[in-house]
Design an enzyme around this catalytic site. Structure first.
Site, PDB file in Angstrom:
ATOM      1  N   GLY A  14       0.804  -1.361  -0.065  1.00 52.12           N
ATOM      2  CA  GLY A  14      -0.070  -0.164   0.104  1.00 52.12           C
ATOM      3  C   GLY A  14       0.795   1.205  -0.090  1.00 52.12           C
ATOM      4  O   GLY A  14       0.341   2.377   0.417  1.00 52.12           O
ATOM      5  N   SER A  15       1.974   1.206  -0.667  1.00 51.86           N
ATOM      6  CA  SER A  15       2.873   2.444  -0.825  1.00 51.86           C
ATOM      7  C   SER A  15       2.053   3.598  -1.419  1.00 51.86           C
ATOM      8  O   SER A  15       2.176   4.861  -1.217  1.00 51.86           O
ATOM      9  CB  SER A  15       4.370   2.132  -1.154  1.00 51.86           C
ATOM     10  OG  SER A  15       4.257   2.018  -2.559  1.00 51.86           O
ATOM     11  N   ASN A  16       1.468   3.185  -2.786  1.00 51.53           N
ATOM     12  CA  ASN A  16       0.486   4.256  -3.331  1.00 51.53           C
ATOM     13  C   ASN A  16      -0.612   4.551  -2.376  1.00 51.53           C
ATOM     14  O   ASN A  16      -0.970   5.989  -2.420  1.00 51.53           O
ATOM     15  CB  ASN A  16       0.212   3.883  -4.681  1.00 51.53           C
ATOM     16  CG  ASN A  16       1.576   3.929  -5.863  1.00 51.53           C
ATOM     17  OD1 ASN A  16       1.866   5.009  -6.068  1.00 51.53           O
ATOM     18  ND2 ASN A  16       1.802   2.767  -6.336  1.00 51.53           N
ATOM     19  N   MET A  92      -4.234  -6.872  -7.315  1.00 58.63           N
ATOM     20  CA  MET A  92      -3.859  -7.666  -8.127  1.00 58.63           C
ATOM     21  C   MET A  92      -4.866  -8.786  -8.924  1.00 58.63           C
ATOM     22  O   MET A  92      -4.750  -9.876  -9.192  1.00 58.63           O
ATOM     23  CB  MET A  92      -2.718  -8.665  -7.393  1.00 58.63           C
ATOM     24  CG  MET A  92      -1.774  -8.041  -6.621  1.00 58.63           C
ATOM     25  SD  MET A  92      -0.863  -6.804  -7.850  1.00 58.63           S
ATOM     26  CE  MET A  92      -0.022  -8.242  -8.742  1.00 58.63           C
ATOM     27  N   ASN A 109      -5.873   3.376 -12.241  1.00 58.38           N
ATOM     28  CA  ASN A 109      -4.963   2.355 -11.761  1.00 58.38           C
ATOM     29  C   ASN A 109      -3.594   2.976 -12.012  1.00 58.38           C
ATOM     30  O   ASN A 109      -3.408   3.953 -12.968  1.00 58.38           O
ATOM     31  CB  ASN A 109      -5.207   0.981 -12.491  1.00 58.38           C
ATOM     32  CG  ASN A 109      -4.035  -0.176 -12.116  1.00 58.38           C
ATOM     33  OD1 ASN A 109      -3.886  -0.158 -10.654  1.00 58.38           O
ATOM     34  ND2 ASN A 109      -3.390  -0.637 -13.148  1.00 58.38           N
ATOM     35  N   HIS A 111       0.263   1.461 -12.991  1.00 56.36           N
ATOM     36  CA  HIS A 111       1.419   0.482 -13.364  1.00 56.36           C
ATOM     37  C   HIS A 111       2.498   0.960 -13.611  1.00 56.36           C
ATOM     38  O   HIS A 111       2.914   2.036 -14.344  1.00 56.36           O
ATOM     39  CB  HIS A 111       0.639   0.107 -14.714  1.00 56.36           C
ATOM     40  CG  HIS A 111       1.238  -1.322 -15.456  1.00 56.36           C
ATOM     41  ND1 HIS A 111       1.198  -2.415 -14.650  1.00 56.36           N
ATOM     42  CD2 HIS A 111       2.189  -1.372 -16.401  1.00 56.36           C
ATOM     43  CE1 HIS A 111       1.662  -3.354 -15.248  1.00 56.36           C
ATOM     44  NE2 HIS A 111       2.530  -2.720 -16.241  1.00 56.36           N
ATOM     45  N   ASP A 147      -4.537  -3.759 -18.012  1.00 56.20           N
ATOM     46  CA  ASP A 147      -3.500  -2.616 -18.102  1.00 56.20           C
ATOM     47  C   ASP A 147      -3.806  -2.021 -19.440  1.00 56.20           C
ATOM     48  O   ASP A 147      -2.619  -1.522 -20.151  1.00 56.20           O
ATOM     49  CB  ASP A 147      -2.379  -2.755 -17.771  1.00 56.20           C
ATOM     50  CG  ASP A 147      -1.801  -3.186 -16.476  1.00 56.20           C
ATOM     51  OD1 ASP A 147      -2.683  -2.665 -15.521  1.00 56.20           O
ATOM     52  OD2 ASP A 147      -0.970  -4.244 -16.393  1.00 56.20           O
ATOM     53  N   GLU A 176       5.794   7.000  -9.030  1.00 53.93           N
ATOM     54  CA  GLU A 176       4.414   6.654  -9.239  1.00 53.93           C
ATOM     55  C   GLU A 176       3.768   7.531  -7.853  1.00 53.93           C
ATOM     56  O   GLU A 176       2.402   7.991  -7.813  1.00 53.93           O
ATOM     57  CB  GLU A 176       4.166   5.232  -8.481  1.00 53.93           C
ATOM     58  CG  GLU A 176       4.718   4.136  -9.790  1.00 53.93           C
ATOM     59  CD  GLU A 176       4.321   2.875  -9.237  1.00 53.93           C
ATOM     60  OE1 GLU A 176       3.621   2.284  -8.530  1.00 53.93           O
ATOM     61  OE2 GLU A 176       5.456   1.883  -9.572  1.00 53.93           O
TER      62      GLU A 176
END
Length: 203
Positions: A14-16, A92, A109, A111, A147, A176
């Site tokens: 969960g860094s984003n 995922m 999203n 990527h 994607d 990101e």
């Protein structure tokens, strides 16, 4: 300006998600994370959400008879928290028709490649194996493909001599954390217009 309510779907660390939580807390974007959902009970994203006093739920796909029923539960929770934009952050699973119909053109999203190059898993390894000089990351609207949705923002990262997958991934991740909040900010301020496959950023 009203505050956009975001729902985040995550499967891992969960860094984003944290980048979005920080941007919301610092009021650099007119948004708030309303709920976080994960398909994995051990996802650290759930811990990050709870540390920020954001409702967080594990929704186990195995507890449902199929993908449609599972996604109906996701939609129920998202709508119960007033979510207007869904952000996938290391989620995922391919998003299906139930989610897409409930949030048309309202699922994003991020990527770790310059799409359409290297979709799917292990994008950084794909880039290294291919021998590209530049890699990067992409924020895009989600469609039914892998994607494959319309591109909102991209950031370019040079591939350095001696890079391994972990080193390249770390430098891409820095970008990101910059462009995902920026894309959400543009959406929240009504600065994105989608025409076919092209996303226009309005002045």
């Amino acid at each position: 300006m009203s505050v956009l309510k975001i729902g985040v779907l995550a499967s891992g660390r969960g860094s984003n998600l944290q980048a979005l939580l920080d941007a919301c807390a610092q009021r650099t974007i007119p948004a708030a994370v309303a709920v976080v959902l994960s398909d994995r009970p051990d996802a650290y994203a759930l811990v990050r959400a709870r540390q920020s006093n954001v409702p967080a739920y594990h929704v186990d796909p195995a507890a449902y008879t199929g993908k449609e029923q599972y996604e109906r539960e996701l939609v129920r929770l998202l709508q119960a928290h007033g979510v207007e934009l869904v952000c996938l952050a290391g989620y995922m699973r391919l998003v299906g028709s139930v989610m897409l119909q409930a949030f048309p053109r309202r699922i994003m999203n991020i990527h770790p490649s310059l799409l359409p190059a290297f979709p799917g898993l292990h994008a950084q390894k794909q880039a290294l194996d291919y021998g590209v000089r530049f890699a990067g990351c992409t924020v895009h609207f989600v469609d039914e493909g892998m994607d494959s949705g319309p591109i909102i923002l991209q950031a370019v990262v040079p591939v350095l001599a001696g890079d391994d997958e972990e080193q390249l991934a770390a430098r891409i991740l820095e970008q990101e954390h910059i462009i995902y909040p920026r894309a959400v900010d543009l959406f929240a301020r009504g600065k994105l217009r989608l025409e076919g496959r092209r996303v226009y950023i309005l002045d």
